[in-house]
Design a protein around this motif. Structure first.
Motif, PDB file in Angstrom:
ATOM      1  N   ARG A  42      -6.291  -7.600 -11.505  1.00 50.96           N
ATOM      2  CA  ARG A  42      -6.759  -7.021 -10.297  1.00 50.96           C
ATOM      3  C   ARG A  42      -5.574  -6.400  -9.531  1.00 50.96           C
ATOM      4  O   ARG A  42      -5.051  -7.759  -8.860  1.00 50.96           O
ATOM      5  N   ILE A  43      -5.638  -5.196  -9.156  1.00 52.10           N
ATOM      6  CA  ILE A  43      -4.567  -4.850  -8.219  1.00 52.10           C
ATOM      7  C   ILE A  43      -4.963  -3.985  -7.269  1.00 52.10           C
ATOM      8  O   ILE A  43      -6.004  -3.141  -7.553  1.00 52.10           O
ATOM      9  N   VAL A  44      -4.518  -4.026  -5.912  1.00 54.74           N
ATOM     10  CA  VAL A  44      -4.826  -3.092  -4.903  1.00 54.74           C
ATOM     11  C   VAL A  44      -3.569  -2.560  -4.307  1.00 54.74           C
ATOM     12  O   VAL A  44      -2.859  -3.184  -3.965  1.00 54.74           O
ATOM     13  N   ASP A  45      -3.756  -1.083  -4.306  1.00 51.79           N
ATOM     14  CA  ASP A  45      -2.510  -0.314  -3.548  1.00 51.79           C
ATOM     15  C   ASP A  45      -3.036   0.025  -2.062  1.00 51.79           C
ATOM     16  O   ASP A  45      -3.980   0.988  -2.280  1.00 51.79           O
ATOM     17  N   THR A  46      -2.634  -0.362  -1.144  1.00 54.69           N
ATOM     18  CA  THR A  46      -3.164  -0.159   0.263  1.00 54.69           C
ATOM     19  C   THR A  46      -2.965   1.575   0.648  1.00 54.69           C
ATOM     20  O   THR A  46      -3.441   1.918   1.364  1.00 54.69           O
ATOM     21  N   LYS A  47      -1.775   1.925  -0.210  1.00 54.61           N
ATOM     22  CA  LYS A  47      -1.461   3.299   0.041  1.00 54.61           C
ATOM     23  C   LYS A  47      -2.691   4.153  -0.405  1.00 54.61           C
ATOM     24  O   LYS A  47      -3.270   5.256   0.185  1.00 54.61           O
ATOM     25  N   LEU A  82      -3.194   3.042  -8.428  1.00 55.81           N
ATOM     26  CA  LEU A  82      -1.615   3.129  -7.418  1.00 55.81           C
ATOM     27  C   LEU A  82      -1.598   4.536  -7.294  1.00 55.81           C
ATOM     28  O   LEU A  82      -1.515   5.631  -7.857  1.00 55.81           O
ATOM     29  N   ARG A  83      -1.522   4.974  -5.913  1.00 59.31           N
ATOM     30  CA  ARG A  83      -1.111   6.247  -5.219  1.00 59.31           C
ATOM     31  C   ARG A  83       0.203   6.647  -5.789  1.00 59.31           C
ATOM     32  O   ARG A  83       1.311   5.847  -5.497  1.00 59.31           O
ATOM     33  N   VAL A  84       0.377   8.117  -6.238  1.00 51.93           N
ATOM     34  CA  VAL A  84       1.645   8.344  -6.737  1.00 51.93           C
ATOM     35  C   VAL A  84       1.731   9.681  -6.263  1.00 51.93           C
ATOM     36  O   VAL A  84       1.400  10.592  -6.964  1.00 51.93           O
ATOM     37  N   PHE A  85       2.202   9.881  -4.955  1.00 53.95           N
ATOM     38  CA  PHE A  85       2.172  11.370  -4.653  1.00 53.95           C
ATOM     39  C   PHE A  85       3.357  12.015  -5.279  1.00 53.95           C
ATOM     40  O   PHE A  85       4.417  11.481  -5.711  1.00 53.95           O
ATOM     41  N   GLY A  86       3.256  13.349  -5.500  1.00 54.10           N
ATOM     42  CA  GLY A  86       4.115  14.216  -5.943  1.00 54.10           C
ATOM     43  C   GLY A  86       4.069  14.353  -7.533  1.00 54.10           C
ATOM     44  O   GLY A  86       5.077  14.873  -8.063  1.00 54.10           O
TER      45      GLY A  86
END
Length: 589
Positions: free
Chosen positions: A357-362, A573-577
């Motif tokens: 369980r992983i949470v990315d606050t982004k 996981l947020r990965v912009f770009g």
């Protein structure tokens, strides 16, 4: 709390217990270089795919080093209805203290990254002078296997072929052979071989060189199978082979290797606690002072604490939280686990096994944003939710470094910000989602944010169907694992707290700093004391103990990790770009 090699060994058990008892652990890393600025690498052209970004980040993680690890352990205290936060700022050393393990690392620095860290107050010599050492899982496994193979004589050495021109070496081997033959035919118990063996010259330097040691062992293996050579500081001791003695020596040597690996493992013990790995810590590891000298400790007490920490690590893994953590989690894996998988798909599979369980606050902050181009920083998000009074948070009284100070881009401080963002964002999102699906009039996150920071209003429950939260009421004779907290009466001019030296110190108020965490209450030293780490259940599972249930106010406690809320936001996981804009690690279960 700052952690370096001078206090790591003595803080380790407390950190392990804090991790295993946490609802979640927020992490942040600072490293010596970033992947998108690797020298001589072709510039990005347009948007990448997730796979392209993974390969780029993988290259950076294989090149650069982790210099700081920030951990903030967060746990809800049901007796005081608030979250207790324990932030740690851990300096990481890329050096290997024990060269006998045969581990070598190449260390790289990126000028832009180092300049940025120095501008933000990082002293670049601190990781090397004071950093906590580490071995990755892969490095530890390799060091142990190679050492055990040497001890078991499984390692095949290529013999040195002496040339006729190597007169001194040939003469040395001749003298060794003659003296060993004499010893073999004598009743002597041992023979000491040094550089001057077989000579009477007073001008000979007696200490044996590494090359001469190799020649001696080579000669013994080839010509004297009934004899054994034992390395000493300045000579080799030759004794007669004894099967039982050799077996005892092998076991003793392997234990010494395992102890050296245990000491060098260092910071990875914390990662093992996060991943539910093996905490094979021996009590004598803790019987050392900061200089490595042996000290007196209660071995039974230490053994009990180690056993309790190992059990908790196996049975109660906390959720791992980070902000914009794609790069951090790749570097984290490479540093403490080992070589990165070849593809992003394989990486996700392996990562999910370690951290289910992983949470990315982004991602949490941008998943519902109408402006897809908006990419707020961690500090911006923290400031946006600055006035939100719930959930209530307090730093543990042993962890007040950031109570009245901002240290941006220090890993410990950023992990604390991440923990706060996790709590405030998740609770406000939950209320907003329920508002959008309910016909009833409810209090929204924006309504709560409009309240004064020091005033917590009384709410009528807006969620009729909300599940009741269980509150553990211990029996009178059982030691309470989570210490009771007593609210501190607010003083808006100044606050006082008792420091480690027993002196009363004035603390600046929330009005004296722009630090979002200046609103965190300073817990009373007496009531917020160190927990009792006796082996008692951390959950209300003991028979005969009464359970009191009460409905929670909105936003008083974050969404339960078993709820459907996290199926929407967790393990992404947020990965912009990138074309995909986020990476789905796995389904939330």
């Amino acid at each position: 709390m700052d952690i370096d090699k001078s206090n790591f060994r003595h803080r380790l058990l407390d950190i392990l217990h804090a991790i295993s008892d946490a609802d979640f652990v927020a992490i942040d890393l600072e490293f010596s270089g970033i992947p998108n600025r690797i020298p001589n690498r072709p510039a990005r052209k347009g948007q990448q795919s997730i796979e392209d970004r993974y390969q780029e980040t993988k290259m950076g993680a294989e090149r650069y080093q982790v210099l700081q690890l920030g951990l903030t352990c967060a746990r809800f205290d049901y007796s005081a209805n608030r979250y207790v936060l324990r932030p740690y700022n851990i300096w990481i050393s890329p050096l290997v203290d024990d060269e006998r393990l045969g581990i070598e690392r190449e260390i790289s620095f990126q000028t832009g990254a180092i300049q940025f860290l120095m501008e933000n107050g990082m002293s670049m010599d601190t990781p090397f002078r004071r950093g906590v050492q580490y071995l990755s899982r892969e490095e530890a496994k390799r060091a142990r296997q190679e050492a055990h193979d040497r001890i078991d004589k499984k390692t095949v050495y290529e013999d040195s072929q002496l040339k006729e021109t190597e007169i001194d070496a040939l003469d040395f081997v001749r003298r060794v052979r003659e003296e060993v033959k004499k010893f073999e035919d004598s009743d002597n118990m041992s023979l000491a071989i040094n550089r001057g063996i077989g000579t009477n010259s007073a001008h000979v330097e007696w200490t044996i060189s590494s090359y001469e040691r190799r020649l001696v062992y080579q000669t013994l293996r080839a010509e004297f199978p009934t004899l054994v050579g034992i390395s000493r500081d300045d000579h080799i001791k030759v004794i007669r082979y004894d099967a039982m003695r050799e077996e005892d020596r092998r076991k003793r040597s392997k234990r010494q290797v395992d102890d050296r690996i245990m000491a060098q493992t260092g910071c990875r013990w914390l990662v093992e606690a996060l991943a539910g790995g093996d905490l094979d810590l021996k009590p004598h590891y803790f019987a050392k002072d900061k200089d490595g000298q042996s000290i007196m400790v209660d071995m039974d007490f230490i053994r009990g604490k180690v056993r309790a920490a190992a059990l908790r690590a196996k049975t109660r893994r906390p959720v791992l939280v980070g902000h914009n953590m794609f790069t951090d989690i790749v570097y984290f894996y490479k540093c403490f686990i080992g070589e990165l998988p070849e593809t992003s798909k394989e990486f996700c599979q392996t990562l999910h096994e370690l951290f289910p369980r992983i949470v990315d606050t982004k991602y949490l902050a941008t998943a519902t944003a109408t402006d897809s181009s908006r990419s707020p920083t961690l500090h911006e998000i923290a400031l946006e939710h600055y006035a939100q009074p719930l959930p209530r948070m307090v730093q543990h009284s042993d962890h007040t470094k950031y109570e009245n100070a901002e240290v941006p881009h220090e890993a410990g401080f950023d992990s604390l910000l991440t923990a706060g963002v996790m709590l405030r964002l998740s609770t406000s999102l939950e209320v907003d989602e329920q508002q959008s699906t309910s016909d009833a009039s409810v209090v929204t996150a924006s309504d709560l944010s409009a309240s004064a920071p020091e005033f917590i209003p009384s709410f009528s429950p807006p969620r009729p169907a909300a599940p009741a939260q269980a509150v553990f009421v211990p029996d009178a004779d059982a030691p309470e694992f989570v210490p009771a907290l007593r609210p501190v009466k607010a003083n808006y001019d100044t606050r006082v707290a008792q420091g480690d030296n027993g002196q009363v110190q004035k603390l600046a108020t929330r009005f004296a700093s722009h630090n979002p965490y200046a609103t965190l209450e300073q817990a009373d030293k007496e009531t917020l004391s160190k927990p009792n780490w006796k082996e008692v259940p951390s959950e209300p599972t003991r028979p005969g103990v009464p359970i009191v249930t009460s409905k929670r106010e909105p936003m008083e406690i974050m969404p339960d990790f078993e709820s459907s809320f996290w199926k929407k936001y967790g393990n992404k996981l947020r990965v912009f770009g990138t074309h995909e804009s986020f990476l789905q690690i796995a389904e939330w279960r």
